[in-house]
Design a protein around this motif. Sequence first.
Motif, mmCIF file in Angstrom:
data_model
loop_
_atom_site.group_PDB
_atom_site.id
_atom_site.type_symbol
_atom_site.label_atom_id
_atom_site.label_comp_id
_atom_site.label_asym_id
_atom_site.label_seq_id
_atom_site.Cartn_x
_atom_site.Cartn_y
_atom_site.Cartn_z
ATOM 1 N N LEU A 151 61.988 60.329 52.835
ATOM 2 C CA LEU A 151 62.316 58.888 53.144
ATOM 3 C C LEU A 151 61.883 57.781 52.353
ATOM 4 O O LEU A 151 62.766 56.876 52.202
ATOM 5 C CB LEU A 151 61.488 58.580 54.576
ATOM 6 N N TYR A 152 60.889 57.800 51.640
ATOM 7 C CA TYR A 152 60.482 56.753 50.648
ATOM 8 C C TYR A 152 60.532 57.099 49.254
ATOM 9 O O TYR A 152 59.875 56.381 48.411
ATOM 10 C CB TYR A 152 58.898 56.455 51.153
ATOM 11 N N GLN A 153 61.295 58.138 48.846
ATOM 12 C CA GLN A 153 61.700 58.352 47.507
ATOM 13 C C GLN A 153 62.283 57.231 46.909
ATOM 14 O O GLN A 153 63.141 56.628 47.506
ATOM 15 C CB GLN A 153 62.331 59.555 47.347
ATOM 16 N N GLN A 154 61.916 57.019 45.676
ATOM 17 C CA GLN A 154 62.711 55.684 44.869
ATOM 18 C C GLN A 154 62.538 54.467 45.458
ATOM 19 O O GLN A 154 63.268 53.781 45.505
ATOM 20 C CB GLN A 154 64.012 56.167 44.481
ATOM 21 N N THR A 155 61.322 54.274 46.265
ATOM 22 C CA THR A 155 61.060 52.857 46.806
ATOM 23 C C THR A 155 59.620 52.329 46.213
ATOM 24 O O THR A 155 59.027 52.997 45.704
ATOM 25 C CB THR A 155 61.116 52.913 48.390
ATOM 26 N N PRO A 156 59.160 51.100 46.444
ATOM 27 C CA PRO A 156 58.033 50.925 46.139
ATOM 28 C C PRO A 156 56.747 51.499 46.650
ATOM 29 O O PRO A 156 55.713 51.319 46.062
ATOM 30 C CB PRO A 156 58.098 49.105 46.169
ATOM 31 N N LEU A 157 56.982 52.125 47.720
ATOM 32 C CA LEU A 157 55.912 52.665 48.436
ATOM 33 C C LEU A 157 55.778 54.084 48.208
ATOM 34 O O LEU A 157 55.005 54.844 48.305
ATOM 35 C CB LEU A 157 56.132 52.472 49.820
ATOM 36 N N GLU A 158 56.710 54.699 47.213
ATOM 37 C CA GLU A 158 56.586 55.993 47.038
ATOM 38 C C GLU A 158 55.265 56.597 46.273
ATOM 39 O O GLU A 158 54.706 57.371 46.482
ATOM 40 C CB GLU A 158 57.912 56.578 46.209
ATOM 41 N N GLN A 159 54.830 55.661 45.142
ATOM 42 C CA GLN A 159 53.730 56.035 44.374
ATOM 43 C C GLN A 159 52.641 55.856 45.324
ATOM 44 O O GLN A 159 51.715 56.940 45.237
ATOM 45 C CB GLN A 159 53.648 55.235 43.258
ATOM 46 N N PRO A 160 52.149 54.833 45.812
ATOM 47 C CA PRO A 160 50.949 54.809 46.718
ATOM 48 C C PRO A 160 50.973 55.841 47.827
ATOM 49 O O PRO A 160 49.830 56.098 48.210
ATOM 50 C CB PRO A 160 51.035 53.396 47.286
ATOM 51 N N LEU A 161 52.085 56.045 48.178
ATOM 52 C CA LEU A 161 52.052 57.171 49.531
ATOM 53 C C LEU A 161 51.691 58.534 48.818
ATOM 54 O O LEU A 161 51.038 59.438 49.363
ATOM 55 C CB LEU A 161 53.354 57.265 50.205
ATOM 56 N N GLN A 162 52.277 58.942 47.525
ATOM 57 C CA GLN A 162 52.017 60.052 46.951
ATOM 58 C C GLN A 162 50.419 60.279 46.782
ATOM 59 O O GLN A 162 49.940 61.320 46.842
ATOM 60 C CB GLN A 162 52.684 60.130 45.447
ATOM 61 N N GLN A 163 49.760 59.054 46.233
ATOM 62 C CA GLN A 163 48.316 59.005 45.989
ATOM 63 C C GLN A 163 47.632 59.547 47.404
ATOM 64 O O GLN A 163 46.683 60.228 47.378
ATOM 65 C CB GLN A 163 47.742 57.744 45.639
ATOM 66 N N ARG A 164 47.957 58.854 48.487
ATOM 67 C CA ARG A 164 47.452 59.091 49.517
ATOM 68 C C ARG A 164 47.446 60.486 50.253
ATOM 69 O O ARG A 164 46.513 61.029 51.192
ATOM 70 C CB ARG A 164 47.872 57.983 50.829
ATOM 71 N N PHE A 165 48.635 61.022 49.961
ATOM 72 C CA PHE A 165 48.898 62.578 50.641
ATOM 73 C C PHE A 165 48.863 63.486 49.510
ATOM 74 O O PHE A 165 48.062 64.507 49.611
ATOM 75 C CB PHE A 165 50.475 62.455 51.368
ATOM 76 N N GLU A 166 49.922 63.422 48.537
ATOM 77 C CA GLU A 166 49.981 64.486 47.684
ATOM 78 C C GLU A 166 48.688 64.877 46.875
ATOM 79 O O GLU A 166 48.272 65.734 46.654
ATOM 80 C CB GLU A 166 50.999 64.468 46.869
ATOM 81 N N TYR A 167 48.170 63.502 46.130
ATOM 82 C CA TYR A 167 47.260 63.652 45.353
ATOM 83 C C TYR A 167 46.012 64.182 46.037
ATOM 84 O O TYR A 167 45.157 64.996 45.525
ATOM 85 C CB TYR A 167 47.072 62.254 44.459
ATOM 86 N N SER A 168 45.731 63.512 47.437
ATOM 87 C CA SER A 168 44.541 63.784 48.182
ATOM 88 C C SER A 168 44.413 65.391 48.489
ATOM 89 O O SER A 168 43.712 65.881 48.249
ATOM 90 C CB SER A 168 44.429 63.065 49.260
ATOM 91 N N TYR A 169 45.771 65.720 48.817
ATOM 92 C CA TYR A 169 45.996 67.275 49.096
ATOM 93 C C TYR A 169 45.453 68.092 47.910
ATOM 94 O O TYR A 169 44.727 69.029 48.061
ATOM 95 C CB TYR A 169 47.309 67.624 49.631
ATOM 96 N N HIS A 170 45.983 67.666 46.784
ATOM 97 C CA HIS A 170 45.623 68.879 45.522
ATOM 98 C C HIS A 170 44.379 68.510 45.320
ATOM 99 O O HIS A 170 43.563 69.445 44.399
ATOM 100 C CB HIS A 170 46.880 68.147 44.338
ATOM 101 N N SER A 171 43.702 67.543 45.378
ATOM 102 C CA SER A 171 42.328 67.333 45.033
ATOM 103 C C SER A 171 41.443 68.141 45.926
ATOM 104 O O SER A 171 40.402 68.852 45.530
ATOM 105 C CB SER A 171 41.910 65.813 45.237
#
Length: 335
Positions: free
Chosen positions: A288-308
């Motif tokens: 839904l949010y790919q290639q939008t200004p919110l993609e990177q902060p959402l990646q941090q909140r979900f994907e980065y946190s998950y891998h961490s």
Amino acid sequence: MKIWLVPLLLSLSACSDYNGDKALDKYQSRLANVLELQRANGSLTAPEALIPERDLKQTLPDVRFNLTDAYASRRCGLDTLIGERNSSLGIVYTASKQLSYELRLLQKLEHCLTLSWDDSSLLNQLLQVYEQKQASIGIAFYNMLFTDNTLRKELLGIRKALPLKAAPGFTETWQALTELTLLQQFINEKNWQAASKVDIEQQLQLLYQYNFLARLQYSLRLTAHQLVQLNSLTQNQNSNTLCPNGRDSEQLRILANVFQKYFIGEIQLYSTELSRYQQQLWPLLQQLYQQTPLEQPLQQRFEYSYHSMRNELSQHVKWWQTLNGQCPLQLNGQK
């Protein structure tokens, strides 16, 4: 001896608010007490801020009809939609209702253009409006994604962790995100018939009812943070301090109980559930949010946190495995 991480069917607390944060806190406290150490008390770092709504919302072009032929508008079914938009409610549409209106209008215009018209100027007007509305539908869609109150709350997150298992709302959240990604697909394909049939408000209501995404992102971040603290707590605890010369002790037996009851029975179970939720919901949210200004902060909140979380959990498991191989803990994941 290898530690088998098989979730146990333990009787969890009957408290309705015994969520993952309580389990993580209890586990860290038990482990610190047995190891006779001071537990870490570092606060959870706030995620990257989201871009304000006012900086994301775009103005939808004001395209107006000039249908002087009332019969023509009735014949085509446009009169009802035009009246809806000009009503007191239509003037103050939310972003989601505006999107729904634009999609229904496109579907109706598409139908109108299949009819035969004696008045070529009217036909040209309909065609012009149709093309303008197609060109601006992307703005309406992203205004909904960026500024809808329910979606905004889900993206910002709330400080409430998910339950240890079978969290209510997962299926409904998956359904809502799937419908919204289908809507995105229909818009990209210019399939106005299918897009206009998607009940946007119903999907947003499901997200609002359960706040599952907001709780998931907080749970992922908090679990990763707590595991960092746990690994900091145990990093200097080894066989030299806990079982010199391989001697058994009451401390080791209590440690084994903490492992079985709290780590296997709750923490490992909880992280498995969070992984399942993340793996099924994040791809939809990312689409839904790919290639939008919110993609990177959402990646941090979900994907980065998950891998961490996964990396810290793996490190913690290795600590238990190493200790089990050097001390007489006899950890095997069994009751």
